[in-house]
Design an enzyme around this catalytic site. Sequence first.
Site, PDB file in Angstrom:
ATOM      1  N   CYS A 131      40.079  39.210  34.452  1.00 31.58           N
ATOM      2  CA  CYS A 131      39.535  38.330  33.436  1.00 31.58           C
ATOM      3  C   CYS A 131      40.595  37.325  32.983  1.00 31.58           C
ATOM      4  O   CYS A 131      41.662  37.711  32.526  1.00 31.58           O
ATOM      5  CB  CYS A 131      39.045  39.113  32.239  1.00 31.58           C
ATOM      6  SG  CYS A 131      38.298  37.996  31.043  1.00 31.58           S
ATOM      7  N   GLY A 246      29.567  35.012  42.970  1.00 33.05           N
ATOM      8  CA  GLY A 246      30.139  33.697  42.728  1.00 33.05           C
ATOM      9  C   GLY A 246      29.161  32.637  43.184  1.00 33.05           C
ATOM     10  O   GLY A 246      29.071  32.326  44.367  1.00 33.05           O
ATOM     11  N   THR A 269      25.764  33.487  36.604  1.00 32.80           N
ATOM     12  CA  THR A 269      25.433  32.247  35.903  1.00 32.80           C
ATOM     13  C   THR A 269      23.993  31.787  36.145  1.00 32.80           C
ATOM     14  O   THR A 269      23.364  31.229  35.233  1.00 32.80           O
ATOM     15  CB  THR A 269      26.445  31.160  36.321  1.00 32.80           C
ATOM     16  OG1 THR A 269      27.755  31.648  36.008  1.00 32.80           O
ATOM     17  CG2 THR A 269      26.203  29.853  35.598  1.00 32.80           C
TER      18      THR A 269
HETATM   19  C1  LIG Z   1      29.626  34.084  30.266  1.00 32.39           C
HETATM   20  C2  LIG Z   1      30.290  34.949  31.299  1.00 32.39           C
HETATM   21  C3  LIG Z   1      30.861  36.175  30.924  1.00 32.39           C
HETATM   22  C4  LIG Z   1      31.492  36.984  31.859  1.00 32.39           C
HETATM   23  N1  LIG Z   1      32.020  38.189  31.464  1.00 32.39           N
HETATM   24  C5  LIG Z   1      32.583  39.026  32.398  1.00 32.39           C
HETATM   25  C6  LIG Z   1      33.071  40.304  32.020  1.00 32.39           C
HETATM   26  O1  LIG Z   1      32.938  40.745  30.865  1.00 32.39           O
HETATM   27  N2  LIG Z   1      33.674  41.073  32.975  1.00 32.39           N
HETATM   28  C7  LIG Z   1      33.798  40.635  34.288  1.00 32.39           C
HETATM   29  O2  LIG Z   1      34.338  41.366  35.125  1.00 32.39           O
HETATM   30  N3  LIG Z   1      33.306  39.426  34.666  1.00 32.39           N
HETATM   31  C8  LIG Z   1      32.714  38.624  33.755  1.00 32.39           C
HETATM   32  N4  LIG Z   1      32.205  37.399  34.150  1.00 32.39           N
HETATM   33  C9  LIG Z   1      32.307  36.986  35.579  1.00 32.39           C
HETATM   34  C10 LIG Z   1      31.010  37.259  36.352  1.00 32.39           C
HETATM   35  O3  LIG Z   1      30.693  38.634  36.364  1.00 32.39           O
HETATM   36  C11 LIG Z   1      31.126  36.726  37.809  1.00 32.39           C
HETATM   37  O4  LIG Z   1      32.193  37.386  38.447  1.00 32.39           O
HETATM   38  C12 LIG Z   1      31.369  35.233  37.891  1.00 32.39           C
HETATM   39  O5  LIG Z   1      30.699  34.542  36.844  1.00 32.39           O
HETATM   40  C13 LIG Z   1      30.934  34.617  39.217  1.00 32.39           C
HETATM   41  O6  LIG Z   1      29.552  34.806  39.456  1.00 32.39           O
HETATM   42  P1  LIG Z   1      28.427  33.680  39.084  1.00 32.39           P
HETATM   43  O7  LIG Z   1      28.898  32.371  39.623  1.00 32.39           O
HETATM   44  O8  LIG Z   1      27.151  34.186  39.728  1.00 32.39           O
HETATM   45  O9  LIG Z   1      28.325  33.658  37.595  1.00 32.39           O
HETATM   46  C14 LIG Z   1      31.570  36.552  33.221  1.00 32.39           C
HETATM   47  C15 LIG Z   1      30.988  35.338  33.598  1.00 32.39           C
HETATM   48  C16 LIG Z   1      30.349  34.531  32.662  1.00 32.39           C
HETATM   49  C17 LIG Z   1      29.724  33.241  33.126  1.00 32.39           C
END
Ligand SMILES: Cc1cc2nc3c(=O)[nH]c(=O)nc-3n(C[C@H](O)[C@H](O)[C@H](O)COP(=O)(O)O)c2cc1C
Length: 307
Positions: A131, A246, A269
């Site tokens: 993170c 991602g 997302t």
């Molecule tokens: C608003 C938000 C909060 C997130 N919180 C976490 C989290 O608490 N722990 C974690 O491992 N990843 C967290 N992520 C990352 C997502 O789990 C993911 O790895 C990343 O957004 C890429 O995937 P996506 O493009 O489909 O969103 C967060 C992402 C977003 C957008």
Amino acid sequence: MPEVDLRVSLAGVELKNPVVAASGTFGFGREYGQFYDLGELGGICVKGLTATRREGNPAPRIAETPMGILNSVGLQNPGVDAFIAEELPFLRQFDTRVIANISGNTPEEYGEMCEKLSAAGVDLIEVNISCPNVKAGGLAYGTRPELAAEVTGEAKRHAGKVPVMVKLSPNVTDITEIARAAADAGADALSLINTLRGMRIDVDTRRPILKMNTGGLSGPAVLPVAVRMVWEVHTAVPHLPILGMGGVSGGEDAAQLMLAGASAVAVGTALFADPYAPLKVRDGLRDIAARQGLDKVRSLTGAVRPW
Ligand SMILES: Cc1cc2nc3c(=O)[nH]c(=O)nc-3n(C[C@H](O)[C@H](O)[C@H](O)COP(=O)(O)O)c2cc1C
């Protein structure tokens, strides 16, 4: 078209289909449960948990970007004990896998949380070493092989029979170094990618849009980076299953990650624009497999034909 078997296995845990809700984008499922039966999903990664309750970072903590968003939510969550007492029983009503995502300030905190979550009976533990929003060391674990190994080892020692999946940061020069370190320290699976560090500035005020100045980029913009990194990690540690994520918003995106080496995929997302996105991804994957004459979707995993 023939029936396609959607079942996949992630570190010995069977998912009814390869599509999982990504951590931090699905809360604890309550809001999305108003739209559909959460049992439609292969699994749910819950919001990142910490040893004690966290309020997260000050607002603004979300900024839109071309083809994605930046966030600096900062692990707002009720803490691991409140999750076990109040949220886990709710999630257990549904026929889906519950994946607990954890972040710690120290290796010991990771260990303590694993012990509690293992006793509480989650299906998998996802160890977030990546993170980028937490000042207290979160970034460092995911960017140094020896620290990634230390946290992985501590999690494994305390997770009992529950498999440990280590979530890798893309904010590194060579992600395979960290993947190998986690694998050698006993990780049962890997998940990737977490968000890419980014920044947006308001040119008139000359202030960054996010109160924390920088944040993590996610959404369609990051898909090609995710596909490349999943491919590299799968090539480096082919024996470890991967939860790829991602920028996934449709079946083609998910199929790319599976061809690159992922056993399952997470949708994050895309949920903000369309709560049904994971179901559309599942149906899209089924259509692609059927179109290609596959009887099981898992035969896509690692089947890319590189030049
Ligand atoms: C608003 C938000 C909060 C997130 N919180 C976490 C989290 O608490 N722990 C974690 O491992 N990843 C967290 N992520 C990352 C997502 O789990 C993911 O790895 C990343 O957004 C890429 O995937 P996506 O493009 O489909 O969103 C967060 C992402 C977003 C957008």
